[in-house]
Design a protein around this motif. Structure first.
Motif, mmCIF file in Angstrom:
data_model
loop_
_atom_site.group_PDB
_atom_site.id
_atom_site.type_symbol
_atom_site.label_atom_id
_atom_site.label_comp_id
_atom_site.label_asym_id
_atom_site.label_seq_id
_atom_site.Cartn_x
_atom_site.Cartn_y
_atom_site.Cartn_z
ATOM 1 N N PRO A 32 0.827 -1.204 0.000
ATOM 2 C CA PRO A 32 0.000 0.000 0.000
ATOM 3 C C PRO A 32 0.861 1.253 0.000
ATOM 4 O O PRO A 32 1.857 1.351 0.717
ATOM 5 N N GLY A 33 0.487 2.209 -0.815
ATOM 6 C CA GLY A 33 1.251 3.440 -0.956
ATOM 7 C C GLY A 33 1.511 3.733 -2.415
ATOM 8 O O GLY A 33 0.986 3.068 -3.316
ATOM 9 N N PHE A 34 2.317 4.730 -2.683
ATOM 10 C CA PHE A 34 2.555 5.244 -4.024
ATOM 11 C C PHE A 34 4.030 5.036 -4.360
ATOM 12 O O PHE A 34 4.910 5.669 -3.771
ATOM 13 N N THR A 35 4.289 4.151 -5.314
ATOM 14 C CA THR A 35 5.645 3.900 -5.796
ATOM 15 C C THR A 35 5.797 4.524 -7.175
ATOM 16 O O THR A 35 5.027 4.220 -8.089
ATOM 17 N N ALA A 36 6.796 5.388 -7.318
ATOM 18 C CA ALA A 36 7.105 6.001 -8.609
ATOM 19 C C ALA A 36 8.286 5.277 -9.230
ATOM 20 O O ALA A 36 9.304 5.053 -8.567
ATOM 21 N N VAL A 37 8.144 4.892 -10.500
ATOM 22 C CA VAL A 37 9.226 4.252 -11.251
ATOM 23 C C VAL A 37 9.818 5.300 -12.174
ATOM 24 O O VAL A 37 9.126 5.852 -13.033
ATOM 25 N N GLY A 83 -5.190 -3.776 -11.526
ATOM 26 C CA GLY A 83 -5.688 -2.942 -12.616
ATOM 27 C C GLY A 83 -4.526 -2.301 -13.346
ATOM 28 O O GLY A 83 -3.519 -1.942 -12.725
ATOM 29 N N HIS A 84 -4.659 -2.133 -14.664
ATOM 30 C CA HIS A 84 -3.552 -1.618 -15.471
ATOM 31 C C HIS A 84 -4.057 -0.588 -16.462
ATOM 32 O O HIS A 84 -5.065 -0.795 -17.141
ATOM 33 N N LEU A 85 -3.327 0.532 -16.529
ATOM 34 C CA LEU A 85 -3.602 1.564 -17.524
ATOM 35 C C LEU A 85 -2.307 1.869 -18.242
ATOM 36 O O LEU A 85 -1.322 2.284 -17.628
ATOM 37 N N GLY A 86 -2.290 1.625 -19.568
ATOM 38 C CA GLY A 86 -1.074 1.794 -20.355
ATOM 39 C C GLY A 86 -0.801 3.243 -20.724
ATOM 40 O O GLY A 86 -1.532 4.156 -20.347
ATOM 41 N N THR A 161 -9.545 -3.175 -7.486
ATOM 42 C CA THR A 161 -8.330 -3.953 -7.287
ATOM 43 C C THR A 161 -7.503 -3.336 -6.162
ATOM 44 O O THR A 161 -7.655 -2.167 -5.835
ATOM 45 N N GLU A 162 -6.620 -4.151 -5.600
ATOM 46 C CA GLU A 162 -5.745 -3.634 -4.556
ATOM 47 C C GLU A 162 -4.522 -2.934 -5.129
ATOM 48 O O GLU A 162 -3.872 -2.141 -4.443
ATOM 49 N N VAL A 163 -4.165 -3.251 -6.387
ATOM 50 C CA VAL A 163 -2.981 -2.675 -7.018
ATOM 51 C C VAL A 163 -3.376 -1.993 -8.321
ATOM 52 O O VAL A 163 -4.126 -2.560 -9.128
ATOM 53 N N LEU A 164 -2.851 -0.787 -8.529
ATOM 54 C CA LEU A 164 -3.044 -0.082 -9.797
ATOM 55 C C LEU A 164 -1.680 0.132 -10.438
ATOM 56 O O LEU A 164 -0.782 0.723 -9.825
ATOM 57 N N GLY A 192 -5.385 3.437 0.972
ATOM 58 C CA GLY A 192 -4.978 2.045 1.114
ATOM 59 C C GLY A 192 -4.673 1.315 -0.178
ATOM 60 O O GLY A 192 -4.308 0.131 -0.133
ATOM 61 N N ARG A 193 -4.799 1.988 -1.326
ATOM 62 C CA ARG A 193 -4.462 1.338 -2.586
ATOM 63 C C ARG A 193 -2.941 1.280 -2.764
ATOM 64 O O ARG A 193 -2.215 2.103 -2.211
ATOM 65 N N ALA A 194 -2.493 0.336 -3.546
ATOM 66 C CA ALA A 194 -1.092 0.271 -3.956
ATOM 67 C C ALA A 194 -0.998 0.834 -5.365
ATOM 68 O O ALA A 194 -1.626 0.302 -6.291
ATOM 69 N N ILE A 195 -0.243 1.900 -5.527
ATOM 70 C CA ILE A 195 -0.073 2.557 -6.819
ATOM 71 C C ILE A 195 1.369 2.347 -7.269
ATOM 72 O O ILE A 195 2.307 2.650 -6.526
ATOM 73 N N VAL A 196 1.552 1.823 -8.475
ATOM 74 C CA VAL A 196 2.875 1.743 -9.088
ATOM 75 C C VAL A 196 2.766 2.493 -10.406
ATOM 76 O O VAL A 196 2.056 2.050 -11.322
ATOM 77 N N ALA A 197 3.438 3.637 -10.503
ATOM 78 C CA ALA A 197 3.273 4.504 -11.667
ATOM 79 C C ALA A 197 4.620 4.881 -12.264
ATOM 80 O O ALA A 197 5.536 5.276 -11.534
#
Length: 259
Positions: A32-37, A83-86, A161-164, A192-197
């Protein structure tokens, strides 16, 4: 106790012929949290998102979702968790915002089952979360770029979804809309979502994210807190250009500048 990571990559490679686009020994993502790549173009950022979202398999190694290889999960089971957004938002001919967001309910009701009252309620709440309530019955393809971006994010929210996984959510947006998009992702992470952007703007990424994963030539060269990432020598090495730091006049936080 820290939450168990959702994704675990171990000894992963993704090759295209003789070219190795990504090579990762060990990386856990999806808490959970916001991860920036972050990283240069061609550093492997979109390849990483492609592996996590199952757009293609690794050439070697394993990608697991809570202990299960992602390739062995059924499509519905995977879509209920991730969930995935291209990078490119496809057109949505003939669909209103409400209808597009309703597509996010497919993993929970099937593609041909009618919408139930609880589905309608989730769709409405998702639209409100991205501040598109007044445009719910507008055709998606008539919206501005920022509005369309929010409509697609609302579809992911309706997917529950738990992960975006989001690849370049601020591409082609002006600075105001970039901030708006990242504020939305920050709010979702706080809920509480997990964000990987995948992001390109170093300063916005470090302002809104909890964690930075930086890639260079297909390898992870940094994984940690945004504040620790903001060091001139480190930034210069990651982006192959001389960087320096200034101090934000109001926030007092470091700001990356091309030196």
């Amino acid at each position: 106790m820290a939450p168990e990571p959702v994704f675990a990559l171990r000894d992963v490679e993704r090759r295209y012929g003789s070219h190795t686009a990504l090579e990762i020994g060990a990386l856990d993502l999806g808490e959970p949290g916001f991860t920036a790549v972050l990283g240069q173009n061609g550093s492997g950022k979109s390849t990483l998102i492609g592996l996590l979202s199952r757009r293609f398999p690794p050439s070697a190694g394993t990608v697991v979702l809570s202990g299960q290889p992602v390739g062995k999960l059924g499509a519905t089971a995977f879509a209920r968790r991730v969930g995935h957004l291209g990078q490119l938002m496809p057109s949505a001919p003939g669909l209103t915002v409400r209808e597009l967001v309703g597509l996010g309910r497919f993993p929970w009701r099937g593609p041909f089952a009618p919408m139930r009252p609880q589905d309608d309620a989730i769709v409405a709440a998702s639209i409100e979360k991205v501040a598109l309530g007044a445009l719910a019955d507008r055709l998606v393809d008539t919206l501005s770029g920022g509005e369309r971006q929010r409509a697609w994010i609302a579809m992911l929210l309706a997917q529950e979804t738990e992960v975006l996984l989001i690849d370049e959510p601020t591409s082609a947006l002006d600075i105001g809309l970039q901030v708006e998009a990242l504020k939305l992702l920050r709010d979702l992470a706080d809920q509480g979502r997990a964000i990987v952007a995948v992001l390109h703007d170093i300063n916005l990424a470090c302002r809104y994210a909890d964690r930075v994963v930086a890639l260079r030539r297909g390898r992870v060269v940094f994984d940690g807190a945004p504040r620790s990432f903001m060091e001139a020598e480190r930034l210069s090495a990651v982006f192959d250009v001389e960087m320096c730091l200034a101090t934000h006049p109001r926030a007092g936080t470091p700001v990356a500048l091309v030196g």
